[in-house]
Design a protein around this motif. Structure first.
Motif, PDB file in Angstrom:
ATOM      1  N   VAL A  58      -2.392   5.140   4.951  1.00 47.05           N
ATOM      2  CA  VAL A  58      -1.754   5.979   3.935  1.00 47.05           C
ATOM      3  C   VAL A  58      -2.012   7.452   4.220  1.00 47.05           C
ATOM      4  O   VAL A  58      -1.118   8.298   4.080  1.00 47.05           O
ATOM      5  CB  VAL A  58      -2.261   5.587   2.528  1.00 47.05           C
ATOM      6  CG1 VAL A  58      -1.754   6.582   1.482  1.00 47.05           C
ATOM      7  CG2 VAL A  58      -1.809   4.177   2.182  1.00 47.05           C
ATOM      8  N   ASN A  59      -3.233   7.792   4.637  1.00 43.23           N
ATOM      9  CA  ASN A  59      -3.554   9.188   4.952  1.00 43.23           C
ATOM     10  C   ASN A  59      -2.770   9.691   6.160  1.00 43.23           C
ATOM     11  O   ASN A  59      -2.311  10.843   6.178  1.00 43.23           O
ATOM     12  CB  ASN A  59      -5.050   9.331   5.210  1.00 43.23           C
ATOM     13  CG  ASN A  59      -5.880   9.198   3.945  1.00 43.23           C
ATOM     14  OD1 ASN A  59      -5.373   9.409   2.842  1.00 43.23           O
ATOM     15  ND2 ASN A  59      -7.149   8.834   4.091  1.00 43.23           N
ATOM     16  N   THR A 110      -6.371   2.609   3.755  1.00 47.55           N
ATOM     17  CA  THR A 110      -6.517   3.998   3.308  1.00 47.55           C
ATOM     18  C   THR A 110      -6.207   4.961   4.437  1.00 47.55           C
ATOM     19  O   THR A 110      -5.550   5.994   4.232  1.00 47.55           O
ATOM     20  CB  THR A 110      -7.945   4.244   2.784  1.00 47.55           C
ATOM     21  OG1 THR A 110      -8.221   3.340   1.714  1.00 47.55           O
ATOM     22  CG2 THR A 110      -8.099   5.677   2.296  1.00 47.55           C
ATOM     23  N   GLU A 111      -6.658   4.617   5.645  1.00 46.35           N
ATOM     24  CA  GLU A 111      -6.379   5.480   6.793  1.00 46.35           C
ATOM     25  C   GLU A 111      -4.887   5.514   7.086  1.00 46.35           C
ATOM     26  O   GLU A 111      -4.335   6.573   7.406  1.00 46.35           O
ATOM     27  CB  GLU A 111      -7.151   4.985   8.021  1.00 46.35           C
ATOM     28  CG  GLU A 111      -6.967   5.882   9.232  1.00 46.35           C
ATOM     29  CD  GLU A 111      -7.740   5.401  10.440  1.00 46.35           C
ATOM     30  OE1 GLU A 111      -7.854   6.180  11.408  1.00 46.35           O
ATOM     31  OE2 GLU A 111      -8.230   4.255  10.424  1.00 46.35           O
ATOM     32  N   ASP A 141      -7.528   0.218   8.615  1.00 46.13           N
ATOM     33  CA  ASP A 141      -7.923   0.465   7.237  1.00 46.13           C
ATOM     34  C   ASP A 141      -6.703   1.000   6.487  1.00 46.13           C
ATOM     35  O   ASP A 141      -6.084   1.980   6.904  1.00 46.13           O
ATOM     36  CB  ASP A 141      -9.065   1.484   7.200  1.00 46.13           C
ATOM     37  CG  ASP A 141      -9.544   1.769   5.787  1.00 46.13           C
ATOM     38  OD1 ASP A 141     -10.340   0.975   5.276  1.00 46.13           O
ATOM     39  OD2 ASP A 141      -9.089   2.778   5.209  1.00 46.13           O
ATOM     40  N   ALA A 200       1.606   4.241  -2.881  1.00 44.54           N
ATOM     41  CA  ALA A 200       1.419   5.663  -2.561  1.00 44.54           C
ATOM     42  C   ALA A 200       2.669   6.492  -2.842  1.00 44.54           C
ATOM     43  O   ALA A 200       2.675   7.699  -2.592  1.00 44.54           O
ATOM     44  CB  ALA A 200       1.018   5.811  -1.090  1.00 44.54           C
ATOM     45  N   ALA A 203       0.826  -1.214   0.000  1.00 43.63           N
ATOM     46  CA  ALA A 203       0.000   0.000   0.000  1.00 43.63           C
ATOM     47  C   ALA A 203       0.859   1.263   0.000  1.00 43.63           C
ATOM     48  O   ALA A 203       0.578   2.220  -0.741  1.00 43.63           O
ATOM     49  CB  ALA A 203      -0.926  -0.007   1.207  1.00 43.63           C
TER      50      ALA A 203
END
Length: 481
Positions: A110-111, A107-108, A105, A24, A20
């Motif tokens: 990566v954010n 996505t979390e 998660d 990114a 992941a």
């Protein structure tokens, strides 16, 4: 390109994180040991660290202070399957940039990484370490809803931001307030709790701000108020929605100016407290009704924190039940007990109108009244059935029958809340709970015809319209369920 150092003893987690983060746009180095991570950090490698807590050679939390000592600007993200408030607090206090409970998660993650790398580098200092001697958990639960609470609390611990806690009766609002105090930077000061609904209106200002001798009839000596008692600590204003308007005005002034005078006094005193407020009521609705100051609401609602009712985190019921059973055995000297799996599943299906407090009261009854060591589903069924709100029988319109059923319903309400009943506003609350379904059923029976519904209820049509609006009742026309 930034380099992310990942440390986790689970190969699968290392793989998915590496994939992941690489997608990114980052370079990733991963390891299953704390020693390798430490070696990379001391060599000056990496722009950010993601580390697990439990690793084969060292606890990731213990590694954080050592990393921060030699590389204070290096941001650290902590992951853990030990999803408790203490884990979140310890990670934050030791200098972690963020705490992520497992499962997470992607996505979390990566954010969080993007945010950590984009913020300007500072020179953060470590907070005081939490006591390692006291491992008692102030809050129980590992559900996603509670994980979000833990993360929010961890961020708020070492601030003086005003917090507004909203939640139904029995959800643990005072426990959250105490956790903010006990694990925050004001932990050495006093935690003073005051329930706004429990104080007579004419005595609220004296209770909060104190009074001088002779300030009013019966004031035979000077008395320190709650602000003075909480000096250097935390003042918890419970059921703030029950505070009368005149006292709200004075509280607003204190929040704006950080100073006050006692009743009958002239000397200005400094208000050195952190304010945490709580309510089970809808303050915006009270503002609409002219019962709560809007400017005070915004002063108190700096950080809103909603506590979920137990029915929204049923996965926490087994852990809560085991905790209460252990507490009863340890503190009350009752024999230890366990629940069979079907019994625990039955608890998870109950509505729990009294929330965690109702569950605790049930567990205490189980421990005190039943001799068997293992509690089966039959016992749980009997207990829940005997305390469940009664269902009104169709066609039972006799005054005596209805009165008896309402009495039983209210008795269940009081039993569910134990000794921590809301001290004021109970009549209004129960009235609203009865009035909303009554009007809804009448509208359903008349297919949304408000004229007929008003006649059936014996209300003026305009009064019914106002109640529909205030109670937020949806009117469906032409449909009869």
């Amino acid at each position: 390109m930034s380099t992310i150092l990942v440390a986790d003893d689970d190969r699968g987690i290392r793989t998915v994180l590496s994939q992941a983060l690489t997608r990114a746009g980052h370079e990733v180095r991963s390891t299953g040991t704390a020693s390798t991570l430490w070696s990379w950090v001391t060599d000056g490698q990496g722009d950010l660290v993601i580390t697990d807590v439990i690793m084969p050679d060292e606890n990731g939390l213990d590694l954080i202070p050592r990393i921060k000592k030699i590389r204070p600007d290096l941001r650290i993200v902590v992951m853990s399957a030990q999803n408790t408030l203490l884990t979140a607090v310890k990670a934050t206090e030791r200098g972690a940039f963020e705490y992520l409970p497992k499962p997470f998660d992607l996505t979390e993650v990566v954010n969080v990484v993007r945010r950590a790398l984009s913020l300007p580098r500072g020179n953060p200092t470590e907070g005081d370490h939490a006591s390692e001697e006291d491992e008692r958990l102030p809050l129980i639960g590992r559900s996603p809803a509670m994980q979000e609470i833990y993360r929010t609390l961890a961020r708020l611990m070492n601030t003086d931001l005003t917090v507004m806690i909203n939640g139904e009766s029995g959800t643990g609002k005072e426990l959250v307030a105490r956790a903010l105090h006990d694990y925050g930077k004001r932990r050495n000061g006093s935690f003073v709790a005051v329930n706004m609904g429990a104080i007579p209106r004419e005595l609220i200002e004296s209770e909060l701000f104190g009074h001088e001798k002779g300030a009013f009839t019966g004031a035979h000596a000077r008395s320190a108020g709650r602000f003075e008692q909480a000096d250097g600590g935390t003042l918890f204003l419970d059921e703030i929605g029950d505070m009368p308007l005149e006292a709200q005005t004075r509280l607003l002034r204190v929040l704006q100016e950080s100073e006050y005078t006692t009743v009958g006094g002239r000397q200005t005193l400094r208000a050195n407290v952190r304010i945490i407020a709580a309510t089970h009521r809808d303050l915006r609705q009270l503002i609409h009704q002219g019962l709560f100051r809007e400017d005070l609401f915004y002063r108190l609602n700096v950080v809103p924190l909603r506590l979920p009712p137990l029915r929204e985190r049923v996965e926490d019921i087994p852990e809560l039940t085991r905790h209460f059973l252990h507490a009863v055995a340890e503190h009350d000297g009752l024999p230890p007990k366990v629940l069979e799996a079907p019994a625990m599943e039955r608890l998870k299906k109950h509505r729990w109108s009294g929330n965690v407090r109702e569950l605790e009261n049930l567990v205490r009854r189980l421990a005190a009244l039943y001799s068997q060591e293992v509690i089966g589903v039959e016992v749980i069924e009997a207990e829940l059935s005997s305390s469940a709100p009664p269902i009104l029988d169709e066609g039972d319109e006799s005054a005596e029958g209805l009165s008896t059923k309402v009495e039983r319903h209210l008795r269940h309400y009081f039993e569910a809340h134990g000794e921590a009943l809301p001290p004021a506003g109970l009549h209004e609350r129960i009235s609203r709970e009865v009035e909303r379904p009554l009007i809804s059923l009448c509208l359903e029976a008349t297919r949304g015809n408000q004229i007929k519904a008003a006649q059936l209820l014996g209300l003026n049509r305009n009064t019914l319209r106002k109640k529909i609006r205030d109670l937020d009742i949806q009117v469906v026309r032409g449909v009869k369920g």
